[in-house]
Design a protein around this motif. Structure first.
Motif, short mmCIF file in Angstrom:
data_model
loop_
_atom_site.label_atom_id
_atom_site.label_comp_id
_atom_site.label_asym_id
_atom_site.label_seq_id
_atom_site.Cartn_x
_atom_site.Cartn_y
_atom_site.Cartn_z
N PRO A 11 0.81 -1.21 0.00
CA PRO A 11 0.00 0.00 0.00
C PRO A 11 0.85 1.27 0.00
N VAL A 12 0.60 2.14 -0.99
CA VAL A 12 1.38 3.37 -1.13
C VAL A 12 0.45 4.56 -1.41
N THR A 13 0.97 5.76 -1.17
CA THR A 13 0.19 6.97 -1.43
C THR A 13 0.39 7.49 -2.84
N ASP A 14 1.60 7.38 -3.36
CA ASP A 14 1.94 7.92 -4.68
C ASP A 14 2.55 6.78 -5.51
N VAL A 15 1.78 6.28 -6.44
CA VAL A 15 2.19 5.11 -7.23
C VAL A 15 3.46 5.38 -8.02
N ASP A 16 3.55 6.53 -8.66
CA ASP A 16 4.75 6.83 -9.47
C ASP A 16 6.00 6.93 -8.60
N ARG A 17 5.89 7.58 -7.45
CA ARG A 17 7.02 7.70 -6.54
C ARG A 17 7.46 6.33 -6.03
N ALA A 18 6.49 5.49 -5.67
CA ALA A 18 6.79 4.15 -5.17
C ALA A 18 7.40 3.29 -6.28
N LYS A 19 6.87 3.39 -7.48
CA LYS A 19 7.41 2.61 -8.60
C LYS A 19 8.87 2.99 -8.84
N ALA A 20 9.16 4.28 -8.86
CA ALA A 20 10.53 4.75 -9.07
C ALA A 20 11.45 4.25 -7.94
N PHE A 21 10.96 4.26 -6.72
CA PHE A 21 11.76 3.77 -5.59
C PHE A 21 12.11 2.30 -5.76
N TYR A 22 11.11 1.48 -6.03
CA TYR A 22 11.36 0.04 -6.15
C TYR A 22 12.23 -0.29 -7.37
N GLU A 23 12.11 0.48 -8.42
CA GLU A 23 13.02 0.29 -9.56
C GLU A 23 14.45 0.64 -9.14
N ARG A 24 14.61 1.68 -8.33
CA ARG A 24 15.94 2.06 -7.85
C ARG A 24 16.51 0.96 -6.94
N VAL A 35 -6.39 0.53 -15.54
CA VAL A 35 -7.58 -0.20 -15.94
C VAL A 35 -8.77 0.74 -16.09
N SER A 36 -8.87 1.67 -15.15
CA SER A 36 -9.95 2.66 -15.16
C SER A 36 -9.50 3.85 -14.34
N GLU A 37 -10.38 4.81 -14.20
CA GLU A 37 -10.07 5.98 -13.37
C GLU A 37 -9.80 5.59 -11.92
N ASP A 38 -10.37 4.46 -11.50
CA ASP A 38 -10.25 4.02 -10.11
C ASP A 38 -9.23 2.91 -9.89
N ILE A 39 -8.68 2.34 -10.96
CA ILE A 39 -7.77 1.20 -10.79
C ILE A 39 -6.53 1.35 -11.67
N ARG A 40 -5.37 1.27 -11.00
CA ARG A 40 -4.08 1.21 -11.70
C ARG A 40 -3.29 0.07 -11.06
N PHE A 41 -2.70 -0.76 -11.90
CA PHE A 41 -1.98 -1.94 -11.43
C PHE A 41 -0.54 -1.89 -11.91
N VAL A 42 0.39 -1.86 -10.95
CA VAL A 42 1.83 -1.88 -11.25
C VAL A 42 2.41 -3.10 -10.57
N GLN A 43 3.04 -3.96 -11.36
CA GLN A 43 3.68 -5.16 -10.81
C GLN A 43 5.18 -5.05 -10.98
N LEU A 44 5.92 -5.29 -9.88
CA LEU A 44 7.38 -5.27 -9.89
C LEU A 44 7.91 -6.56 -9.27
N THR A 45 9.03 -7.04 -9.79
CA THR A 45 9.59 -8.31 -9.31
C THR A 45 11.06 -8.12 -8.94
N PRO A 46 11.44 -8.55 -7.73
CA PRO A 46 12.86 -8.53 -7.38
C PRO A 46 13.64 -9.49 -8.28
N PRO A 47 14.90 -9.18 -8.60
CA PRO A 47 15.68 -10.06 -9.47
C PRO A 47 15.77 -11.47 -8.88
N GLY A 48 15.46 -12.47 -9.69
CA GLY A 48 15.55 -13.86 -9.28
C GLY A 48 14.37 -14.37 -8.47
N SER A 49 13.37 -13.54 -8.21
CA SER A 49 12.24 -13.93 -7.38
C SER A 49 11.09 -14.48 -8.21
N ALA A 50 10.39 -15.46 -7.64
CA ALA A 50 9.17 -15.98 -8.26
C ALA A 50 7.95 -15.20 -7.78
#
Length: 127
Positions: A11-24, A35-50
């Protein structure tokens, strides 16, 4: 029957800020779909993780920053510590416990992460 953990909502407040952090941190951005005005889905995976994490809008009712002690495992805690620091991530000093060596960090909302080397650095060498 196999049961595999595939996705954990963070759970995050700012999706773009959180996405940039996890990419870093080094996570790979797999999906970023509005998906809609109410739904945005961002999936991130740690290297080597299932298992991946999901950030977004309309994905969870958890309060931003309420996830605590998510844990990832590495083979070399000193390398992980240096890598994270080199990426500009604030991490704790390495802490050695009988069950492993750890560093900890939090995302911009305060969701807490533990990075564990399962064999403590202080364990006697095998052989």
């Amino acid at each position: 029957m196999d049961i595999k953990l595939e996705l954990v909502a963070v759970p995050v407040t700012d999706v773009d800020r959180a996405k940039a952090f996890y990419e870093r941190v080094g996570f790979h951005a797999d999906h970023d779909v509005t998906v809609s005005e109410d739904i945005r889905f961002v999936q991130l995976t740690p290297p080597g993780s299932a298992c991946s994490i999901a950030l977004g809008k309309g994905l969870t009712r958890m309060a931003p920053g309420s996830l605590d002690n998510m844990q990832v495992v590495v083979t070399d805690i000193e390398e992980a510590y240096e890598d994270l620091r080199g990426r500009g991530i604030e991490v704790t000093e390495i802490q050695d416990m009988p069950w492993g060596s750890f560093v900890y960090f939090s995302d911009p909302d305060g969701n807490g992460w533990a990075v564990q080397q399962t064999t403590p650095r202080t364990a006697p060498a095998e052989g």
